[in-house]
Enzyme design. Sequence first.
Site, PDB file in Angstrom:
ATOM      1  N   CYS A 117     -10.597   1.933   9.764  1.00  0.00           N
ATOM      2  CA  CYS A 117     -10.217   1.892   8.138  1.00  0.00           C
ATOM      3  C   CYS A 117      -9.165   0.847   8.082  1.00  0.00           C
ATOM      4  CB  CYS A 117      -9.456   3.242   7.933  1.00  0.00           C
ATOM      5  SG  CYS A 117      -8.683   3.402   6.345  1.00  0.00           S
TER       6      CYS A 117
ATOM      7  N   MET B 212      -4.266   3.616  -2.554  1.00  0.00           N
ATOM      8  CA  MET B 212      -5.701   3.499  -2.160  1.00  0.00           C
ATOM      9  C   MET B 212      -6.376   5.147  -2.133  1.00  0.00           C
ATOM     10  SD  MET B 212      -5.917   0.855   0.715  1.00  0.00           S
ATOM     11  CE  MET B 212      -4.780   1.665   1.704  1.00  0.00           C
TER      12      MET B 212
ATOM     13  N   CYS C 245      -7.810  11.145   8.060  1.00  0.00           N
ATOM     14  CA  CYS C 245      -7.047  11.390   6.642  1.00  0.00           C
ATOM     15  C   CYS C 245      -8.029  11.913   5.631  1.00  0.00           C
ATOM     16  CB  CYS C 245      -6.987   9.915   5.949  1.00  0.00           C
ATOM     17  SG  CYS C 245      -8.456   8.982   6.018  1.00  0.00           S
TER      18      CYS C 245
ATOM     19  N   GLY D 151       3.686   8.512   1.241  1.00  0.00           N
ATOM     20  CA  GLY D 151       4.711   8.787   2.525  1.00  0.00           C
ATOM     21  C   GLY D 151       6.047   8.092   2.439  1.00  0.00           C
ATOM     22  N   VAL D 152       6.913   8.243   3.428  1.00  0.00           N
ATOM     23  CA  VAL D 152       8.260   7.764   3.214  1.00  0.00           C
ATOM     24  C   VAL D 152       8.171   6.394   3.939  1.00  0.00           C
ATOM     25  CG1 VAL D 152       8.823   8.727   5.584  1.00  0.00           C
ATOM     26  CG2 VAL D 152      10.718   7.995   4.002  1.00  0.00           C
ATOM     27  N   ASP D 153       7.350   6.153   4.946  1.00  0.00           N
ATOM     28  CA  ASP D 153       7.172   4.700   5.404  1.00  0.00           C
ATOM     29  C   ASP D 153       6.906   3.674   4.292  1.00  0.00           C
ATOM     30  OD1 ASP D 153       8.151   5.919   7.950  1.00  0.00           O
ATOM     31  OD2 ASP D 153       5.918   6.091   8.523  1.00  0.00           O
ATOM     32  N   SER D 154       5.763   3.957   3.512  1.00  0.00           N
ATOM     33  CA  SER D 154       5.356   2.844   2.667  1.00  0.00           C
ATOM     34  C   SER D 154       6.480   2.757   1.395  1.00  0.00           C
ATOM     35  CB  SER D 154       4.055   3.357   2.163  1.00  0.00           C
ATOM     36  OG  SER D 154       4.031   4.442   1.385  1.00  0.00           O
TER      37      SER D 154
ATOM     38  N   SER E 292       1.414   5.016   0.090  1.00  0.00           N
ATOM     39  CA  SER E 292       0.530   5.959   0.387  1.00  0.00           C
ATOM     40  C   SER E 292       1.127   7.483  -0.077  1.00  0.00           C
ATOM     41  CB  SER E 292       0.546   6.325   1.929  1.00  0.00           C
ATOM     42  OG  SER E 292       1.751   6.487   2.461  1.00  0.00           O
TER      43      SER E 292
ATOM     44  N   GLY F 256       0.851  -1.121   0.095  1.00  0.00           N
ATOM     45  CA  GLY F 256       0.075  -0.115  -0.008  1.00  0.00           C
ATOM     46  C   GLY F 256       0.843   1.010  -0.169  1.00  0.00           C
TER      47      GLY F 256
ATOM     48  N   GLY G 193       3.319   0.184   5.712  1.00  0.00           N
ATOM     49  CA  GLY G 193       4.345   0.810   6.221  1.00  0.00           C
ATOM     50  C   GLY G 193       4.109   1.170   7.805  1.00  0.00           C
TER      51      GLY G 193
END
Length: 361
Positions: free
Chosen positions: A108, A43, A204, A21-24, A19, A17, A132
Site C-alpha cells: 500500500c 484516502m 486496514c 489518527g493522532v500521528d497524521s 488518516s 495524508g 505520519g
Amino acid sequence: MDTPPQMTEKKQRIVVGLSGGVDSAVTAHLLKQEGHEVIGVFMQNWEDDNTDDYCSIKQDALDAMAVADVLGIDMEVVNFASEYKDRVFHYFLQEYAAGRTPNPDVLCNAEIKFKAFLDYAVSLGAEALATGHYARRTQTEAGALLLKGIDTSKDQSYFLYRLQPHQLAPSLFPLGGLEKTEVRRIAAEIGLPNAKKKDSTGICFIGERPFRAFLQQYLPTHPGEMVTPEGRIMGQHQGLMYHTLGQRQGLGIGGEGLPWFVAGKDMATNRLLVVQGHDHPALLSSVLEADQLAWTLGSRPAAGRYAAKTRYRMADAPCELSYTAEGYARLTFDTPQWAVTPGQSAVLYHGEVCLGGGVIR
C-alpha cells in the site's frame, strides 16, 4: 532530516495524508506551525463492505475532518478504492491462495500512498507529501536516504522499504525525530479531538472483523490434516490460508507439555506442519532468499555485512548479503531466525539507513 524545528527550509505547499489518527494530525500541525500551506487529504482505500460494524472508514473520515477544522486547514476525501483493489488487494488474495503470508501495508505504501496519492498531491500543486510515519528522510549527494525513526518501538521504516528515490525525494516524515509520547503530548496540548484515539492495528480493509470470516468471502476453504515432522496426525485444519508460520493460537491441539506452533505448509498434500515448543529446530532458519527486490537508492547494495529484519517487531539481526545466479538476495544470519515466513518482507539495514529488501521466498 524531517525533524522539528526545521523540517523544510522554504515554505511549501504540502499535502498531508490525514488518516483520522493522532500521528497524521500532529504531522499536519507541525508543518503548519512551520509556516507551510498545508492541505489535508483523507484516502478512502476500501468500499466493498464499509458499512458494517467492523470498518472504521466513516469514523476515521469524520475524525480527519474534525482535525482539519481545529487546525484551520482545507481537507478533502479522495477515493483510491479502485487502485487499491487492483494493486494491493488482488496481490493479497493471490499470496494467501498460494500459501504465503503477504504484508499489504508494505505494498500500500509503495503503490497507493507514495504513488497514486503522490500523483494526486502533485496534481494539487503540492511540492511535498507528508505522512505520519515514524521514519526519517535525509538528503545526501547520492540522493534521499530513508532512516529509522528515533522511537525504536515505533520505527516504521520497515513498511517503507519499497519506496524508490523518486518517491522518497518529495516525501516528508515530520514525526521521525519524535517519541510517540511526545506526539500524544502535543496533540493534547493543542486540543486535537483525537489526542487519545487508539492506534489502528492490523490490516486496514479487514479492521476488527474476524480474519477467517473475511477470507472466506473471497477464497474457498480446503480442510486438511495437521501433522508433525514425523507424520503424526494431530488434528484438522480448515484451510492453509488461515495459518502463518510461528502461529500458536487457534490450532486446537490439546494435551500437556509445550505449546504447539505452525512450522510449515505442504501445498501439494494440503497438510499443515506443526511442532511442539517455541525453539523447535523446524521454526529456525539461518538462511533465506528474497525476490521482488526494491532498493531505496535505486540500485542494489554490494554483497557484504548488514543487518536485517524478517518481521516488523524484531531487532536487527546481523547477516551476510549475497546474490544468487537468479538475482535473488540471499541473507545468511549469524544467529538462526525464528519463523521466517514466505510472503513477508526481509528488510536490510546499514546502521540507521534502510536500504530496501524483498519478499521472502
